[in-house]
Write an enzyme that holds these catalytic residues in place. Structure first.
Site, short mmCIF file in Angstrom:
data_model
loop_
_atom_site.label_atom_id
_atom_site.label_comp_id
_atom_site.label_asym_id
_atom_site.label_seq_id
_atom_site.Cartn_x
_atom_site.Cartn_y
_atom_site.Cartn_z
N ASP A 250 0.83 -1.20 0.00
CA ASP A 250 0.00 0.00 0.00
C ASP A 250 0.87 1.26 0.00
OD1 ASP A 250 -2.34 1.49 0.12
OD2 ASP A 250 -3.16 0.39 1.82
N ASP B 171 -10.98 1.68 -3.00
CA ASP B 171 -11.58 1.44 -1.67
C ASP B 171 -13.09 1.53 -1.77
OD1 ASP B 171 -9.33 0.92 -0.24
OD2 ASP B 171 -9.12 2.92 0.62
C1 GLA Z 1 -5.73 2.07 2.30
C2 GLA Z 1 -6.20 0.87 1.51
C3 GLA Z 1 -7.20 0.08 2.32
C4 GLA Z 1 -6.57 -0.34 3.64
C5 GLA Z 1 -6.06 0.89 4.38
C6 GLA Z 1 -5.28 0.48 5.62
O1 GLA Z 1 -6.75 3.00 2.45
O2 GLA Z 1 -6.75 1.27 0.29
O3 GLA Z 1 -7.65 -1.04 1.61
O4 GLA Z 1 -5.54 -1.25 3.38
O5 GLA Z 1 -5.21 1.67 3.57
O6 GLA Z 1 -4.81 1.57 6.32
#
Ligand code: GLA
Length: 720
Positions: A453, A523
């Site tokens: 990420d 997301d």
């Molecule tokens: C980002 C990702 C999510 C999750 C969060 C965790 O927003 O897109 O899927 O992994 O970080 O902090």
């Protein structure tokens, strides 16, 4: 006139389309042909009358921005190139054509690289620049391509993007009017949250799935990108317009100071031209992605259960093992532990602390990662974890030890999500980032999947690794530096599957994807939004890389959420402990359908049948995947919202006309197992009947949906 050591015509056959360039009598590179017959174009008049193939600032056209603009070491702001030589090389059936140009006056070499991939029809094109002037030169514009196209008054573009987080892939169709349209992205690390580096151009007016001239373009770049479309009216035709189309890295704020004898390589632009609509664009990009981009393209991606939206930061060993029990019981392949498992002095219990401290939080996870990996193995499921190696919270051991490691200027750096971006131009940072993976994976062979990420943009572009006058180089250099780490990780741990995530789909490009198996598409998992988002994403990416998890976003019915996720790489991000027995039954049925249909979804041929993003009524979506041998298919029908138009006919032309097929409607929604359709109840039809090519007027796939957030899945199998 000097005799040039170049062939008259430089034809590039890209597979189903192509282009022809030529050096005119003054040595300038001209575009002789472009399009379906572009590679067979011949000179009708002297080459000097053709448009420039890649104009330079101060070259021949004083009225338009040029793809290449350089301030030379002596202060000269113009560039005039002549073709010096052309080389061609065949490599495994594809061809690499390099056209080398030199400036007439100053020491500057500009090379155009064009690499074909005939099986797909995608052309990869980029530019390499070097010089031996006394001082650095400044690249102000450095596009990868700059063709000229004739367009009509009804020319259209489709671009994808919104306003940032959770708005990836929003579909925009617009008329391409005169003036300059710029589609650019910023922020460096997760620019595709705002704008995908992908574009469809229909130069002669709207294209459909199966008709119309259309170009598809992908800027293969994990940083800021720019499309610039400059449309002008031409004097000699009634409705003729022309478009200078530029694409590449976004140079805004990113002037590049190039040292003598260093080589500047622009991002690759991968592009193609179809005369038969968008389905061809998609087929080509999917084929090329599988052949040239994806890791392990033939490997079926796992059915993942992620714990993020289930429990966020609120877990301990026992809660996770309970979720693993449920993951195994559901029949999924892999349990993915998301954010929050690390940090001891600064525990990562929310997003304020701990980023950078990649040791397991022993008070939360008494048995460590090995304990969790063992628990997964005991349940016969795989185990994966989340890492964000490029970032640091100020509240962390890492930041206390190395406050100088972050990207910043002499100003107080801006925090974003309470975190900073580590400077990948520092070798010690790259070592650290690689080490985050290596030191997590090597001692824990039970971890076979990682979600990588990156949750903040660059806000203070500066690096101590760059001289004062090269600070803006960071916008380009950070991408190469990060890609080097990604490549090292992929090489060192070839068996570990990697998911690419950046606040959702912030890094969804064909460049970064080379070291990953899939990406977190967004997301935003509200299935109504998702159906549209996946529709747009499917234009360029196969479903195998499009992770789609069932969540509670939007509070939609679970069977509908499952049906939408099943049309891409299927998984869950649900608190399995909170499911009612009816909901659990739905999830079980979805897993059973996934087992039967994911091979088709991930590896089959995509057919987009009813669009949820264009037309008068966008309340419905329908798409299908067919097997290469045309013996099976799966069709997904979604009623997203209340409709304003009549029930549609679903015609599906993806199978053998004369063959008989059994069509079974998968009942996701029913809570009574005995209600689910059985093969015995299957409708039997021929491929021709499904396609409507037998002259019938009522489609065998009967759209019975009315209520919003309902779905049908038809599984179709050839009868022996
Ligand atoms: C980002 C990702 C999510 C999750 C969060 C965790 O927003 O897109 O899927 O992994 O970080 O902090």
């Amino acid at each position: 006139m000097t005799e040039l050591p170049t062939p008259d015509l430089i034809a590039v056959d890209a597979g189903g389309w192509g282009l022809t360039w030529a050096a005119d009598s003054t040595g300038r590179l001209r575009q002789i042909g472009l399009g379906p017959e572009g590679h067979t174009a011949q000179l009708d008049v002297d080459a000097i009358w053709y448009p420039e193939a890649f104009p330079t600032w101060g070259g021949g056209d004083p009225f338009r921005a040029a793809p290449l603009r350089i301030t030379h070491a002596n202060g000269l702001t113009t560039t005039r190139l002549v073709v010096e030589r052309v080389s061609r090389e065949s490599i495994n059936g594809s061809e690499l054509v390099i056209v080398v140009c030199r400036d007439e006056l100053v020491d500057l070499t500009v090379e155009h690289h064009l690499r074909t991939h005939p099986p797909s029809g995608i052309l990869e094109q980029w530019v390499e620049i070097h010089h031996d002037q006394a001082e650095p030169i400044t690249l102000a514009d450095y596009d990868s391509i700059g063709p000229l196209l004739l367009t009509s008054e009804s020319a259209e573009i489709c671009h994808f993007g919104g306003g940032g987080w959770a708005t990836e892939w929003a579909w925009n169709t617009e008329l391409l009017t005169t003036g300059t349209k710029t589609l650019d992205s910023f922020g460096g690390v997760q620019p595709h949250l705002q704008r995908s580096p992908l574009l469809l151009v229909s130069p002669q007016g709207p294209s459909t799935e199966s008709s119309g001239e259309v170009l598809g373009l992908s800027i293969v770049w994990g940083g800021n990108t720019r499309f610039a479309l400059d449309v002008r009216r031409t004097w000699d035709t009634s409705d003729g317009l022309n478009l200078r189309l530029r694409a590449g890295a976004n140079p805004v704020g990113a002037e590049y100071r190039l040292d003598p004898n260093e080589r500047f390589v622009t991002p690759t632009v991968a592009w193609t031209w179809s005369s038969a609509g968008r389905a061809t664009i998609t087929e080509r990009f999917h084929a090329w992605s599988r052949a040239r981009v994806l890791r392990d393209p033939d490997r079926l991606r796992p059915l993942v259960v992620n714990n993020w939206e289930a429990v966020f930061f609120d877990f301990d060993h026992d809660r996770l093992v309970d979720l693993m029990d449920r993951t195994a019981d559901l029949g999924a392949d892999l349990f993915l532990l998301d954010d929050g498992w690390f940090g001891n002095n600064h525990p990562r219990n929310d997003d304020n602390a701990g980023l950078g401290d990649w040791e397991v939080n022993t008070s939360k996870l008494s048995g460590g990662l090995a304990g969790l990996a063992d628990a997964a193995a005991e349940r016969d499921i795989r185990f994966g974890i989340w890492l964000e190696p490029e970032m640091v919270n100020p509240e962390s051991d890492l930041y206390e030890a190395h406050p100088d490691w972050i990207v910043r200027t002499e100003r107080e750096p801006i925090e974003h999500r309470q975190q900073h971006y580590l400077d990948p131009l520092r070798p010690e940072v790259r070592d650290f980032e690689f080490g985050v993976f290596d030191q997590t994976l090597t001692p824990n062979p039970g971890i076979s999947y990682v979600k990588w990420d990156a949750n903040r943009p660059i806000t203070d572009p500066g690096s101590e690794m760059l001289s004062q006058d090269q600070q803006s180089n960071i916008w380009i250099d950070h991408v190469w530096a990060t890609w080097a780490v990604m490549a090292d990780v992929a090489r060192a741990h070839p068996e570990v599957e990697l998911m690419l995530c950046a606040s959702g789909g912030g890094r969804v490009d064909h460049g970064s994807l080379r070291w990953f198996h899939e990406f977190w598409t967004s997301d935003n998992t509200d299935p109504v939004v998702r159906a549209r988002l996946q529709w747009a994403c499917s234009m360029f990416f196969p479903a195998s890389v499009m992770a789609a998890h069932v969540t509670r976003w939007g509070e939609r019915p679970l069977d509908f959420a499952c049906a939408v996720a099943l049309s891409a790489r299927f998984g869950f991000d649900l608190d399995l402990a909170s499911l009612s027995s009816d909901e659990l039954a739905v999830c079980r049925r979805a897993v059973a359908i996934a087992r039967r249909t994911q091979p088709l979804v991930q590896h089959g041929r995509l057919h987009r049948l009813i669009s949820p993003v264009e037309g008068d009524d966008t309340s419905r979506a329908c798409l299908a995947y067919s097997a290469e041998d045309r013996l099976s298919a799966v069709v997904f029908a979604y009623q997203l919202e209340a409709s304003t138009s009549q029930t549609p006919a679903v015609w599906f032309d993806g199978l053998e006309a004369d063959r008989r097929y059994a069509v079974v409607e998968s009942e996701l929604g029913t809570t009574d197992d005995s209600m689910a359709a059985t093969p015995a109840e299957a409708l039997v039809v021929t491929g021709a009947e499904l396609a409507g090519s037998d002259g019938r007027d009522s489609a065998p796939l009967n759209w019975t949906l009315e209520a919003p957030c309902t779905a049908i899945i038809w599984e179709i199998t050839a009868i022996a």
